[in-house]
Design a protein around this motif. Structure first.
Motif, PDB file in Angstrom:
ATOM      1  N   ASP A 172       0.647   0.404  -6.156  1.00  0.00           N
ATOM      2  CA  ASP A 172       0.145  -0.920  -5.804  1.00  0.00           C
ATOM      3  C   ASP A 172      -0.007  -1.840  -7.006  1.00  0.00           C
ATOM      4  O   ASP A 172       0.432  -2.983  -6.979  1.00  0.00           O
ATOM      5  CB  ASP A 172      -1.218  -0.776  -5.110  1.00  0.00           C
ATOM      6  N   ASP A 229      -9.935  -1.654   3.576  1.00  0.00           N
ATOM      7  CA  ASP A 229     -10.083  -0.212   3.695  1.00  0.00           C
ATOM      8  C   ASP A 229     -10.267   0.133   5.170  1.00  0.00           C
ATOM      9  O   ASP A 229     -11.327  -0.121   5.746  1.00  0.00           O
ATOM     10  CB  ASP A 229     -11.279   0.263   2.874  1.00  0.00           C
ATOM     11  N   ASP A 282      -4.039   3.511  -9.539  1.00  0.00           N
ATOM     12  CA  ASP A 282      -4.106   4.011  -8.172  1.00  0.00           C
ATOM     13  C   ASP A 282      -5.215   3.320  -7.391  1.00  0.00           C
ATOM     14  O   ASP A 282      -6.380   3.326  -7.793  1.00  0.00           O
ATOM     15  CB  ASP A 282      -4.343   5.516  -8.193  1.00  0.00           C
ATOM     16  N   GLY A 329      -3.998   3.907  -1.685  1.00  0.00           N
ATOM     17  CA  GLY A 329      -3.273   3.623  -0.456  1.00  0.00           C
ATOM     18  C   GLY A 329      -3.869   2.525   0.386  1.00  0.00           C
ATOM     19  O   GLY A 329      -3.449   2.317   1.528  1.00  0.00           O
ATOM     20  N   GLY A 340       0.795  -1.218   0.000  1.00  0.00           N
ATOM     21  CA  GLY A 340       0.000   0.000   0.000  1.00  0.00           C
ATOM     22  C   GLY A 340       0.826   1.265   0.000  1.00  0.00           C
ATOM     23  O   GLY A 340       0.558   2.201   0.743  1.00  0.00           O
ATOM     24  N   LEU A 341       1.864   1.330  -0.848  1.00  0.00           N
ATOM     25  CA  LEU A 341       2.767   2.481  -0.867  1.00  0.00           C
ATOM     26  C   LEU A 341       2.544   3.395  -2.058  1.00  0.00           C
ATOM     27  O   LEU A 341       3.419   4.172  -2.431  1.00  0.00           O
ATOM     28  CB  LEU A 341       4.223   1.980  -0.846  1.00  0.00           C
ATOM     29  N   GLY A 342       1.380   3.296  -2.709  1.00  0.00           N
ATOM     30  CA  GLY A 342       1.055   4.214  -3.784  1.00  0.00           C
ATOM     31  C   GLY A 342       1.309   3.676  -5.173  1.00  0.00           C
ATOM     32  O   GLY A 342       0.811   4.220  -6.141  1.00  0.00           O
ATOM     33  N   SER A 380      -4.633  -1.295   1.777  1.00  0.00           N
ATOM     34  CA  SER A 380      -3.788  -2.479   1.949  1.00  0.00           C
ATOM     35  C   SER A 380      -4.283  -3.567   1.010  1.00  0.00           C
ATOM     36  O   SER A 380      -5.379  -4.100   1.192  1.00  0.00           O
ATOM     37  CB  SER A 380      -3.837  -2.962   3.395  1.00  0.00           C
TER      38      SER A 380
END
Length: 582
Positions: free
Chosen positions: A229, A276, A248, A251, A225-227, A253
């Motif tokens: 994905d 979420d 996108d 963010g 989840g670091l942008g 998981s």
């Protein structure tokens, strides 16, 4: 309380409640699969795949193990051959791999990687490379050397240069190297060619023709989840792959990844499981691809939990892609069936043995019993190889028929009849009618449980009703019917014209007025011309009287009657009164 990835830890009480709800859902699910059974493997099962690995034309099941303090079964390739005569899986054959604790056999792919017309088994050895097991003349697998490549934790197969030969792609746990092993004309895998696409752990890797150009593409899900994905490498017509594109996910998981046409528009979509924390809840997210090849914003579909393994395939043989996931900790297999409308239905749930974790390749779907129906194989570290056989006669949901739409008059009796509903495998055991819109009505239940009746309300309106039927297995289906209510205007009757002598009493009588749907709600008499008089209401509704004026003989007076029905509709009629001398 959350785990190391931000997913919520579930208390024993909460978990029991969720599993009870899952069981309730499962009881109503279509019986696509049998109850699970397990084949112990001794060591920790990691990845599983389905394919013909001995050349007899029947699909087999292969599985890799990692480390579990069991020297006889650690770092092995297990092969469960199908007996074509009975459709059962034979006892496992074990093959040594070059895997170690550090270089564990973490992923699998089955395809013809050497051009001999027989499938090989490729194993992704973490941080080491790819090891091929080829079939000999007798159908036994023979271990080959390792094709070195550090980013080899997860592998997948596909034609990655559009030459008609099957190639391999590999990625690691964390990094940015995507290695493509191309098969050359001699049937050998060439050293990996690397492409850039970042990933950060808990990854998934899939190969498919994503954009419909006839060339296989590469999709990578990074679970941190670091942008960045969801990364996609599209195969270029000029050879190789275009620069990476990112989709996108906001963010969240993320976990497992799937590719398939889950809305039946002829274009593959990108699916992923995610949690979420803002809700908090878990979902299956879908980037739907439109006819122009554009992917829209991800569309969420509620799921029991975040799945670590996902397969997109047709599981009920209706020609449409469905979604199969397995849930760690929740002991359930989830199946999202695609309906006739191209929408994924809410998931059906099936019990599985407990496991707190699954490899992204911890589930495989395919026919390994020879009956033409997809089965499920799972690599479950507590139980070994877990199998669920597809049922050849799946119980289908009933068909609800609420009857034809109707047009009725206000206050007319209306009957709704769902008796044409049916179930292919049994009987309808329950009929439920409910009103969705329009003026509320009061039901009258008939002798048949499929029938209800009511009086149409006053006034023109549209009423919508829904019938839900339940079959003996607990499956349900719904249908709607529309009742259009029409309310005609009343008819005003002011009576015949009159001749009245001066100072005589004249009576105006509108009681002959009527309404087809019910009584007249109100009468209104008013004078519109002539010598002015005072109208006095009579004892009967609709009647008035007045005294004719003096010295006005020979002149006319006109009066107007306005009647209103119960729905508020109105009608008008007029009468003329001639004044005479006597």
């Amino acid at each position: 309380m959350n785990d190391s990835r931000g997913y919520p830890q579930v208390s024993r009480v909460a978990l029991a409640t969720l599993l009870a709800l899952a069981g309730a859902q499962s009881a109503a699910a279509a019986d696509l699969f049998s109850a699970y059974s397990a084949i112990p493997t001794g060591s920790w099962p990691e990845a599983v795949a389905i394919g013909d690995v001995n050349g007899d034309g029947a699909n087999d099941v292969v599985l890799t193990t990692t480390y579990y303090f069991d020297e006889a079964n650690d770092f092995k390739l297990f092969v469960f051959l199908q007996d074509p005569g009975s459709g059962t899986l034979l006892p496992a054959q074990r093959y040594d791999t070059d895997g170690t604790y550090t270089n564990s056999p973490s992923s699998l792919a089955i395809a013809d990687f050497n051009g001999d017309g027989r499938n090989e088994v490729a194993i992704g050895l973490n941080q080491l490379g790819v090891q091929l097991f080829s079939q000999d003349a007798s159908g036994q697998l023979v271990a080959g050397p390792v094709h070195s490549f550090a980013s080899s934790r997860y592998i997948a197969a596909g034609d990655l240069n559009s030459d008609g030969r099957t190639d391999l792609v590999g990625i690691g746990w964390s990094g940015s190297d995507v290695g493509v092993f191309l098969q050359d004309a001699s049937g050998s895998l060439q050293p990996a060619v690397t492409y850039y696409a970042p990933y950060r752990g808990y990854n998934d890797l899939k190969v498919a023709d994503i954009n419909g150009d006839g060339r296989d593409d590469i999709a990578i899900m990074s679970g941190q989840g670091l942008g960045e994905d969801l990364a996609v490498l599209m195969q270029s017509a000029a050879g190789g792959f275009d620069p990476v594109s990112f989709y996108d996910i906001g963010g969240a998981s993320t976990n497992s990844l799937g590719i398939g046409d889950v809305d039946s528009n002829g274009h593959n979509d990108l699916l992923f499981s995610y949690y979420d924390s803002s809700v908090p809840s878990s979902f299956i997210g879908t980037f739907y691809q439109d006819d122009q090849g554009v992917f829209g914003l991800p569309s969420p579909l509620t799921s029991l939990n975040t799945s670590e393994s996902m397969v997109v395939t047709d599981v009920n043989l209706d020609g449409r892609d469905d979604v199969v996931v397995v849930y760690n900790s929740f002991s359930r297999l989830g199946v999202y069936l695609q309906g006739d409308d191209g929408q994924l239905a809410a998931e059906d749930l099936y019990p599985t043995p407990y496991a707190s974790h699954y490899n992204p390749q911890g589930i495989a779907v395919g026919d390994f019993t020879g009956d033409g129906v997809p089965d499920v194989a799972m690599a479950n570290y507590n139980q070994g190889l877990v199998v669920m056989f597809g049922t050849t006669e799946s119980n289908q949901p009933p068909v609800a028929d609420a009857g034809d739409d109707q047009v009725v008059l206000a206050h007319e009796p209306v009957e709704l009849n769902g008796g044409a509903s049916w179930d292919a495998e049994g009987a309808i055991v329950e009929y439920q009618w409910r009103q969705l819109s329009g003026t509320p009505v009061v039901w009258s239940w008939q002798a048949s449980p499929a029938q209800v009746s009511f009086l149409a309300p006053w006034g023109s309106s549209q009423l919508v009703f829904e019938l839900t039927v339940t079959d003996s297995s607990g499956q349900q289906a719904s249908d709607q019917v529309v009742v259009e209510v029409q309310d005609s205007a009343p008819v005003a009757v002011a009576g015949p014209d009159q001749v009245v002598a001066q100072r005589q009493v004249a009576t105006l009588d509108g009681t002959a007025s009527y309404d087809l749907e019910g009584p007249i709600a109100s009468y209104l008499w008013r004078q519109t011309s002539g010598a002015s008089v005072t109208l006095i209401a009579g004892e009967v509704a609709g009647q008035v009287w007045f005294e004719a004026p003096r010295y006005q003989f020979g002149s006319d007076m006109t009066f107007e009657l306005v009647v209103t029905d119960l729905a508020g509709n109105q009608a008008v009629d007029e009468i003329t009164v001639l004044l005479s001398k006597r």
